[in-house]
Design an enzyme around this catalytic site. Structure first.
Site, PDB file in Angstrom:
ATOM      1  N   SER A   1       6.695  -9.497   7.104  1.00 17.97           N
ATOM      2  CA  SER A   1       5.494  -8.799   7.564  1.00 17.97           C
ATOM      3  C   SER A   1       4.306  -9.742   7.584  1.00 17.97           C
ATOM      4  CB  SER A   1       5.181  -7.610   6.653  1.00 17.97           C
ATOM      5  OG  SER A   1       3.998  -6.960   7.093  1.00 17.97           O
TER       6      SER A   1
ATOM      7  N   LYS B   1      11.053  -2.863   3.705  1.00 15.53           N
ATOM      8  CA  LYS B   1      10.217  -3.255   4.853  1.00 15.53           C
ATOM      9  C   LYS B   1       9.942  -2.056   5.743  1.00 15.53           C
ATOM     10  CE  LYS B   1       8.191  -5.934   7.927  1.00 15.53           C
ATOM     11  NZ  LYS B   1       8.174  -5.210   9.188  1.00 15.53           N
TER      12      LYS B   1
ATOM     13  N   HIS C   1       7.279  -0.110   4.116  1.00 12.78           N
ATOM     14  CA  HIS C   1       6.022  -0.817   4.368  1.00 12.78           C
ATOM     15  C   HIS C   1       5.458  -0.432   5.724  1.00 12.78           C
ATOM     16  CE1 HIS C   1       3.977  -4.065   6.545  1.00 12.78           C
ATOM     17  NE2 HIS C   1       3.431  -4.413   5.389  1.00 12.78           N
ATOM     18  N   ASN C   2       6.311  -0.466   6.755  1.00 14.63           N
ATOM     19  CA  ASN C   2       5.845  -0.136   8.098  1.00 14.63           C
ATOM     20  C   ASN C   2       5.431   1.327   8.203  1.00 14.63           C
ATOM     21  OD1 ASN C   2       6.670  -2.757   8.539  1.00 14.63           O
ATOM     22  ND2 ASN C   2       7.699  -2.295  10.462  1.00 14.63           N
TER      23      ASN C   2
ATOM     24  N   GLU D   1       2.152   1.654   6.729  1.00 17.74           N
ATOM     25  CA  GLU D   1       1.241   1.076   7.725  1.00 17.74           C
ATOM     26  C   GLU D   1       0.868   2.123   8.779  1.00 17.74           C
ATOM     27  OE1 GLU D   1       2.043  -1.955  11.342  1.00 17.74           O
ATOM     28  OE2 GLU D   1       2.575  -2.732   9.361  1.00 17.74           O
TER      29      GLU D   1
END
Length: 498
Positions: free
Chosen positions: A149, A206, A209-210, A213
């Site tokens: 990222s 991940k 995380h996205n 986001e």
């Protein structure tokens, strides 16, 4: 005759992210061999001034076989490829969007020796990584699925990296990954890269995380939209507000770039560029994955789900334009204190952001239990502290919360975050109420507040849902006055009614 030089790592896929990761690796002392399906990209990249300056620390290959031949043993090959670049290998393919990696693995296998390492650095659905890790272990190949990222700037200067897969592969790539990753801490020496867990754990983290986001971006957009529409603020005024917010607990990459966006004018028209951008948001799919997998686990990741839906309704531009001419709403104008409301929006943004991150960590904990991973939530928060898109000062607080209590059920129960949300409650509720009264959509703020109110409720109306399910489908229910007993069923049609 001199022995041919061997390189530390190979990288396939020379789009912007791949090129920047290669240059980052070379800058940190590693020798890198590169390959791309379109071989002209190899030559074009090596001809750039920056690549030329690396000398013999960087070399190109024009086939996978040549790439493999140039690497030190055990070989390490990182894939930064797009799904459309190859045809899927039937024995591996599960998700069409991940098909290119399957095809390259099938092509690589005959070229590799036992103990070699394949690394997938793309946004891959974690179930593919779970299966590939096991598939390749059976063939003696070590596999890593790593989230990367930070965009192109992060790839070049230091990304956040979330590797998972075969634990035997980690010591082989650890020196490279930790060297090139972003650094945090008082001395800027703590790498934003560490081993996440077995099989698909890295790609799952991940993905979360996205998803966080997505939530962050929607919440910031909610703040922008209510300030613009309730108070009629100009982009210059909005710049000043976000610049000030970025000096507080909201200090983060996304608030920082939002601040900067307000300052950019279109060179053709001289008008603010933001005001000329069509209000139809795109998406790559990881937010949708997180929402779908949350449903599979039965955990309420409502912020990312609402953010995905907000993007979906934004894409319905023609329908919205038509509906705007036919459907009415409030015509009321804001009548409160301007400065007080701005401060309240800031508090609503912070409280909602805490809920969004809380949901992300709850989902990761549930996934770890479901898939047999051991996840260190405090360490994951630290990995997100630098290099990545959701990097923010308050991630230090999240790390502290899990360091104090590794078994913490929900961030909202940590004393710091509990106090922060309680202090923001009055302001948060007033912002949501004002948005509803004015007819300004703030889906992120509203969803976050509903989550908070639901979580703090010892009782919810689900007893009615259970009664309805039992009435029409004999799905049974449990009773509060008979713990440990049941399940129970009632003949709702023939039972005596009061």
């Amino acid at each position: 005759m001199a022995e041919e030089k061997k390189y530390d790592i190979g990288l396939m896929g020379l789009a912007v992210m791949g090129q920047n990761l290669v240059l980052n690796m070379v800058d940190h002392g590693f020798d890198v061999a590169v390959f791309n399906r379109t071989t002209s990209k190899v030559d074009d990249f090596l001809a750039t001034p920056e690549a030329q300056s690396k000398g013999d620390k960087l070399v190109g290959a024009h086939s996978l076989k040549e790439l493999v031949s140039k690497l030190k043993s055990p070989r390490k090959i990182m894939l930064m490829i797009k799904s459309k670049d190859a045809v899927p290998a039937p024995e591996l393919a599960l998700y069409p969007e991940n098909a290119a990696v399957d095809a390259v693995i099938a092509e690589l296998l005959p070229l590799l020796d036992k103990g070699d390492v394949i690394i997938d650095g793309g946004n891959t659905q974690f179930k593919d990584t779970e299966r590939r890790t096991q598939y390749l272990q059976q063939r003696g190949i070590r596999y890593i699925g790593t989230g990367v990222s930070g965009g192109e700037e992060g790839a070049r200067r230091g990304p956040s990296m979330m590797p998972g897969g075969d634990p035997e592969a980690w010591p082989l790539v650890k020196p490279i990954f930790q060297a090139i990753s972003a650094k945090v801490g008082p001395n800027h020496d703590v790498p934003c890269c560490d081993w996440i867990g077995d099989r698909g754990a890295g790609h799952y983290v991940k993905m979360v995380h996205n998803g966080v986001e997505y939530g962050d971006m929607q919440l910031i957009s909610d703040a922008y939209w209510i300030l613009k529409n309730a108070l009629g603020l100009s982009n210059k005024e909005l710049y000043e507000i976000f610049a000030e917010w970025n000096k507080t607990e909201l200090d983060s990459y996304l608030v920082e770039i939002t601040r900067d966006i307000f300052t950019v004018d279109d060179p053709e028209t001289g008008k603010p560029l933001l005001d000329l951008i069509l209000d139809c948001a795109g998406a790559k799919g990881t937010g949708k994955w997180m929402s779908q997998l949350a449903l599979d686990l039965g955990v309420p990741s409502t912020l990312v789900t609402e953010a995905v839906y907000a993007r979906a309704i934004s894409a319905m531009k023609s329908q919205r334009v038509n509906a705007s001419k036919a459907l009415s709403g409030p015509e009321k104008k804001f009548e409160g204190n301007r400065d007080e409301f701005i401060a309240q929006v800031k508090q609503a943004l912070y409280a909602s952001k805490i809920c969004s991150y809380a949901q992300g960590f709850v989902q990761m904990q549930a996934a770890a239990k479901e898939y047999g991973w051991t996840l260190d939530c405090g360490r994951i928060a630290l990995l997100w502290r630098g290099g990545c898109i959701i990097r923010a000062v308050f991630l230090e607080r999240i790390k502290e919360a899990f360091d104090k209590n590794p078994a913490l059920e929900n961030l909202l129960l940590d004393p710091y975050f509990k106090a922060a949300v309680e202090n923001a409650q009055v302001a948060w509720r007033n912002v949501v109420k004002t948005a509803i009264e004015l007819g300004v959509p703030t889906p992120g703020f509203t969803t976050a507040l509903t989550y908070y109110d639901s979580l703090r409720s010892a009782s919810l109306p689900a007893n009615m849902i259970q009664a309805q399910r039992d009435y029409f489908g004999a799905h049974t229910y449990l009773r509060v006055d008979k713990p440990g007993e049941g399940p129970f069923h009632t003949d709702w049609i023939n039972v005596k009614k009061s």
